[in-house]
Design a protein around this motif. Structure first.
Motif, PDB file in Angstrom:
ATOM      1  N   VAL A  11       0.839  -1.207   0.000  1.00  0.00           N
ATOM      2  CA  VAL A  11       0.000   0.000   0.000  1.00  0.00           C
ATOM      3  C   VAL A  11       0.874   1.257   0.000  1.00  0.00           C
ATOM      4  O   VAL A  11       0.615   2.204  -0.752  1.00  0.00           O
ATOM      5  CB  VAL A  11      -0.965  -0.010   1.209  1.00  0.00           C
ATOM      6  N   ALA A  12       1.907   1.261   0.830  1.00  0.00           N
ATOM      7  CA  ALA A  12       2.809   2.418   0.891  1.00  0.00           C
ATOM      8  C   ALA A  12       3.536   2.613  -0.435  1.00  0.00           C
ATOM      9  O   ALA A  12       3.720   3.745  -0.890  1.00  0.00           O
ATOM     10  CB  ALA A  12       3.807   2.252   2.031  1.00  0.00           C
ATOM     11  N   ALA A  13       3.940   1.517  -1.069  1.00  0.00           N
ATOM     12  CA  ALA A  13       4.631   1.611  -2.360  1.00  0.00           C
ATOM     13  C   ALA A  13       3.696   2.151  -3.443  1.00  0.00           C
ATOM     14  O   ALA A  13       4.110   2.970  -4.269  1.00  0.00           O
ATOM     15  CB  ALA A  13       5.189   0.245  -2.766  1.00  0.00           C
ATOM     16  N   ILE A  14       2.454   1.702  -3.431  1.00  0.00           N
ATOM     17  CA  ILE A  14       1.484   2.208  -4.420  1.00  0.00           C
ATOM     18  C   ILE A  14       1.261   3.707  -4.205  1.00  0.00           C
ATOM     19  O   ILE A  14       1.264   4.492  -5.162  1.00  0.00           O
ATOM     20  CB  ILE A  14       0.166   1.417  -4.349  1.00  0.00           C
TER      21      ILE A  14
ATOM     22  N   LEU B 132      12.605   6.487  -8.830  1.00  0.00           N
ATOM     23  CA  LEU B 132      11.844   6.220  -7.610  1.00  0.00           C
ATOM     24  C   LEU B 132      10.495   5.586  -7.934  1.00  0.00           C
ATOM     25  O   LEU B 132      10.031   4.695  -7.209  1.00  0.00           O
ATOM     26  CB  LEU B 132      11.663   7.510  -6.810  1.00  0.00           C
ATOM     27  N   LEU B 133       9.878   5.988  -9.043  1.00  0.00           N
ATOM     28  CA  LEU B 133       8.627   5.370  -9.477  1.00  0.00           C
ATOM     29  C   LEU B 133       8.849   3.897  -9.802  1.00  0.00           C
ATOM     30  O   LEU B 133       8.050   3.038  -9.411  1.00  0.00           O
ATOM     31  CB  LEU B 133       8.063   6.109 -10.697  1.00  0.00           C
ATOM     32  N   LEU B 134       9.925   3.583 -10.509  1.00  0.00           N
ATOM     33  CA  LEU B 134      10.222   2.186 -10.820  1.00  0.00           C
ATOM     34  C   LEU B 134      10.456   1.383  -9.544  1.00  0.00           C
ATOM     35  O   LEU B 134      10.037   0.216  -9.450  1.00  0.00           O
ATOM     36  CB  LEU B 134      11.423   2.092 -11.759  1.00  0.00           C
ATOM     37  N   SER B 135      11.098   1.980  -8.569  1.00  0.00           N
ATOM     38  CA  SER B 135      11.284   1.314  -7.272  1.00  0.00           C
ATOM     39  C   SER B 135       9.929   1.036  -6.616  1.00  0.00           C
ATOM     40  O   SER B 135       9.702  -0.051  -6.075  1.00  0.00           O
ATOM     41  CB  SER B 135      12.128   2.183  -6.340  1.00  0.00           C
ATOM     42  N   ALA B 136       9.038   2.015  -6.663  1.00  0.00           N
ATOM     43  CA  ALA B 136       7.712   1.856  -6.065  1.00  0.00           C
ATOM     44  C   ALA B 136       6.924   0.756  -6.784  1.00  0.00           C
ATOM     45  O   ALA B 136       6.248  -0.053  -6.141  1.00  0.00           O
ATOM     46  CB  ALA B 136       6.946   3.181  -6.113  1.00  0.00           C
ATOM     47  N   VAL B 137       7.027   0.723  -8.111  1.00  0.00           N
ATOM     48  CA  VAL B 137       6.330  -0.318  -8.885  1.00  0.00           C
ATOM     49  C   VAL B 137       6.858  -1.698  -8.485  1.00  0.00           C
ATOM     50  O   VAL B 137       6.082  -2.633  -8.264  1.00  0.00           O
ATOM     51  CB  VAL B 137       6.473  -0.066 -10.402  1.00  0.00           C
ATOM     52  N   TRP B 138       8.168  -1.823  -8.386  1.00  0.00           N
ATOM     53  CA  TRP B 138       8.766  -3.106  -7.990  1.00  0.00           C
ATOM     54  C   TRP B 138       8.262  -3.521  -6.600  1.00  0.00           C
ATOM     55  O   TRP B 138       7.891  -4.676  -6.385  1.00  0.00           O
ATOM     56  CB  TRP B 138      10.288  -3.023  -8.005  1.00  0.00           C
ATOM     57  N   LEU B 139       8.258  -2.572  -5.659  1.00  0.00           N
ATOM     58  CA  LEU B 139       7.816  -2.887  -4.300  1.00  0.00           C
ATOM     59  C   LEU B 139       6.327  -3.212  -4.231  1.00  0.00           C
ATOM     60  O   LEU B 139       5.909  -4.018  -3.402  1.00  0.00           O
ATOM     61  CB  LEU B 139       8.144  -1.732  -3.357  1.00  0.00           C
ATOM     62  N   ALA B 140       5.534  -2.596  -5.080  1.00  0.00           N
ATOM     63  CA  ALA B 140       4.107  -2.922  -5.119  1.00  0.00           C
ATOM     64  C   ALA B 140       3.908  -4.332  -5.672  1.00  0.00           C
ATOM     65  O   ALA B 140       3.031  -5.070  -5.222  1.00  0.00           O
ATOM     66  CB  ALA B 140       3.358  -1.901  -5.969  1.00  0.00           C
TER      67      ALA B 140
END
Length: 152
Positions: free
Chosen positions: A65-68, A119-127
């Motif tokens: 949820v935090a990553a999204i 940072l967006l790519l990192s967030a996508v990976w974590l989601a």
């Protein structure tokens, strides 16, 4: 590692803005995208949202949820900086405090967009893959069914 990097960036960005909320409001206003009242709300609220998301990611709680949410923030930041560049505004992004007008030629839009895309790519990976070692919501691979069978 991505969880800590993204969380750390958000925590630092929010922390640097929360100490001077008027400058944060000024930075949001500089983009000329929101009405004044909404710019004030975003300027005051964004640092707290960044700090909260950063802390959740660092400790690994509600990671997906935090990553999204962080990914959505990165998309908003990318759109805002791209819009400022396309409209010929000369502003500091205000990403890590500060913000507002700067001299023509003193902008760093390309670097800011590239950083936020990373940072967006990192967030996508974590989601997509939120599980990680040393996170509060870490899945140790044991489900309740296995425990019950072992106990019997």
């Amino acid at each position: 590692m991505l969880r800590l990097v993204l969380g750390g960036v958000l925590l630092v960005a929010g922390g640097l803005k929360v100490i001077d909320p008027q400058t944060s409001v000024q930075a949001v206003r500089a983009y000329q995208l929101l009405p004044d009242g909404l710019a004030r709300i975003v300027g005051w609220g964004l640092p707290f949202a960044e700090i909260a998301l950063g802390l959740l990611l660092i400790v690994g709680l509600f990671t997906r949820v935090a990553a999204i949410a962080a990914g959505v923030l990165m998309v908003v930041f990318i759109v805002a900086v791209t819009s400022a560049a396309a409209r010929g505004l000369s502003i500091d992004c205000g990403c890590f405090g500060g913000g507002g007008q700067v001299a023509p030629g003193q902008t760093a839009y390309a670097a800011e967009i590239l950083r936020d895309v990373g940072l967006l790519l990192s967030a996508v990976w974590l989601a997509w893959r939120p599980e990680s070692r040393y996170a509060i919501d870490h899945d140790d691979g044991i489900d309740d069914g296995e425990i019950e069978e072992d106990e019997q």
